[in-house]
Design a protein around this motif. Sequence first.
Motif, short mmCIF file in Angstrom:
data_model
loop_
_atom_site.label_atom_id
_atom_site.label_comp_id
_atom_site.label_asym_id
_atom_site.label_seq_id
_atom_site.Cartn_x
_atom_site.Cartn_y
_atom_site.Cartn_z
N ALA A 1 -2.03 3.27 -6.27
CA ALA A 1 -0.78 3.25 -6.31
C ALA A 1 0.47 4.28 -6.63
CB ALA A 1 -0.55 1.68 -6.76
N HIS A 2 1.55 4.32 -5.91
CA HIS A 2 2.64 5.14 -6.71
C HIS A 2 3.55 4.09 -7.34
CE1 HIS A 2 0.52 7.67 -4.39
NE2 HIS A 2 1.02 8.88 -4.75
N ARG A 3 3.38 3.90 -8.56
CA ARG A 3 4.80 3.29 -9.30
C ARG A 3 6.22 4.05 -9.42
NH1 ARG A 3 -0.08 3.19 -12.24
NH2 ARG A 3 -0.53 1.04 -13.14
N GLY A 4 6.90 3.45 -8.13
CA GLY A 4 7.95 3.34 -8.51
C GLY A 4 8.82 3.75 -6.88
N GLU A 5 7.80 3.94 -6.78
CA GLU A 5 7.20 4.25 -4.34
C GLU A 5 7.51 2.76 -4.01
OE1 GLU A 5 5.71 7.33 -2.31
OE2 GLU A 5 6.37 9.28 -4.36
N GLU A 6 6.08 2.48 -3.81
CA GLU A 6 5.89 1.28 -2.45
C GLU A 6 5.41 -0.20 -4.22
OE1 GLU A 6 3.36 3.63 -3.12
OE2 GLU A 6 1.21 2.23 -3.97
N ILE A 7 5.93 -0.07 -5.59
CA ILE A 7 5.56 -0.90 -5.85
C ILE A 7 6.07 -0.60 -7.52
CG2 ILE A 7 3.16 0.20 -7.11
CD1 ILE A 7 2.82 -3.29 -6.83
N ASP B 1 0.76 -1.22 0.29
CA ASP B 1 0.10 -0.59 -0.05
C ASP B 1 0.73 1.42 0.12
OD1 ASP B 1 -2.27 2.27 0.31
OD2 ASP B 1 -2.42 1.14 2.03
N VAL B 2 0.32 1.81 -0.24
CA VAL B 2 1.31 3.43 -0.06
C VAL B 2 2.17 3.87 1.21
CG1 VAL B 2 -0.79 4.73 -1.75
CG2 VAL B 2 -0.91 4.76 0.91
N TRP B 3 2.85 4.46 1.26
CA TRP B 3 3.86 5.20 1.83
C TRP B 3 2.98 6.33 2.47
CZ3 TRP B 3 8.90 5.40 -0.76
CH2 TRP B 3 9.72 4.24 -1.42
N VAL B 4 2.53 6.93 2.09
CA VAL B 4 1.76 8.18 2.92
C VAL B 4 0.16 7.67 2.62
CG1 VAL B 4 1.57 10.08 2.65
CG2 VAL B 4 3.48 9.40 2.24
N SER B 5 -0.20 7.92 3.70
CA SER B 5 -2.28 7.90 3.84
C SER B 5 -2.58 8.77 3.73
CB SER B 5 -1.99 6.20 4.92
OG SER B 5 -2.26 5.01 4.59
N MET B 6 -3.68 8.61 3.66
CA MET B 6 -4.64 10.59 3.15
C MET B 6 -4.35 10.88 5.28
SD MET B 6 -7.73 9.23 1.31
CE MET B 6 -7.90 7.47 2.08
N GLY B 7 -4.53 11.64 4.82
CA GLY B 7 -3.95 12.76 6.31
C GLY B 7 -2.67 12.74 7.40
N GLN B 8 -1.75 11.82 6.06
CA GLN B 8 -0.23 11.99 6.76
C GLN B 8 0.32 12.43 5.75
OE1 GLN B 8 0.52 7.86 6.15
NE2 GLN B 8 -0.73 6.96 8.16
#
Length: 305
Positions: free
Chosen positions: A265-271, A222-229
């Motif tokens: 998703a954020h391609r190049g970050e978590e995947i 999952d994303v490294w930065v969730s909503m609110g962070q």
Amino acid sequence: MHKDFLKLSDHTPETVRHLVNEAVKMKKKPDGKKPLAGKTIGLIFTKSSTRTRTAFEAGMYQLGGQVVNLRPDEIQLTRGETLHDTAKVMSRYLDGLVVRTFSQDDVEALAQYASIPVINALTDKYHPCQAIADYATLLGHKKTLKGLTMAYIGDGNNVAHSLIMGGAMLGVSVTVATPEDYRPAQDVWKTALAIAKKTGAKLTLTGKPAEAAKNADALYTDVWVSMGQEAETKKRRKDFAGYIIDGALLKKAAPGCIVMHCLPAHRGEEIAAGVIDGPQSVVFDQAEYKLHAQKAVLKLFVGDT
Ligand code: CP
Ligand code: NVA
């Protein structure tokens, strides 16, 4: 049965398994029945959503029901009306409330004051509806959940919490690789361990993605930065460096391993792009399973029993 769907551990493993099986059944062959005809649910989403909101809305229509969208900036809740009064009033109009917000305490409070079922469509702590879709995806692809291992790489966040709890309840082993400061919450882990003891699921925590990925049947992130962070973006990008599902990590997994992501998703970050868009990725099936899973949740909690 608990009238609300706020977190998986409020329910029995049998209920969770029923929802997962029902979602798989619905994907295979929609029966065309309208069990929610005459029912209306309200959607309150104080955070963005592409999949969950659409799945609930489309799902409710497909089951014969109606949806009222309660935009937070258009209801009195954001002008100081209490959760108590909002819950009491909504209970006089609606047959269910689907809520996405920050605090788990807020959905718990709404549920406490409402006489209608309240469904958690994501809080900072849990994403139970996602976990039903996730295990339906795993079951749909692997045909059984018996003996499977799910490896979760990344942030010990809301999605991870529900995935861990779901695994524990369904007897699926879950190996979690996070940086030390981003481990799953201790209360979640402890509850999951107690449940896993009974179901035979093995829960493992590590700091090493490669260790988690070894022989896994599914790799999940999952994303490294969730909503609110969002304010922590820079720090999180640094802290999570290396916690990426890429081709090298996928090679360590079991043959036929599927790659999962709740999206966005954020391609190049978590995947890596090559993995999420590669042949082992099932992320769009997983997104589709949200429709079936959310329908299963609606049918069980909003439908007449
Ligand atoms: N996976 C998920 O919950 O997606 P949305 O935020 O788009 O609803
Ligand atoms: N962990 C993510 C999930 C989004 C579906 C978030 O809370 O933003």
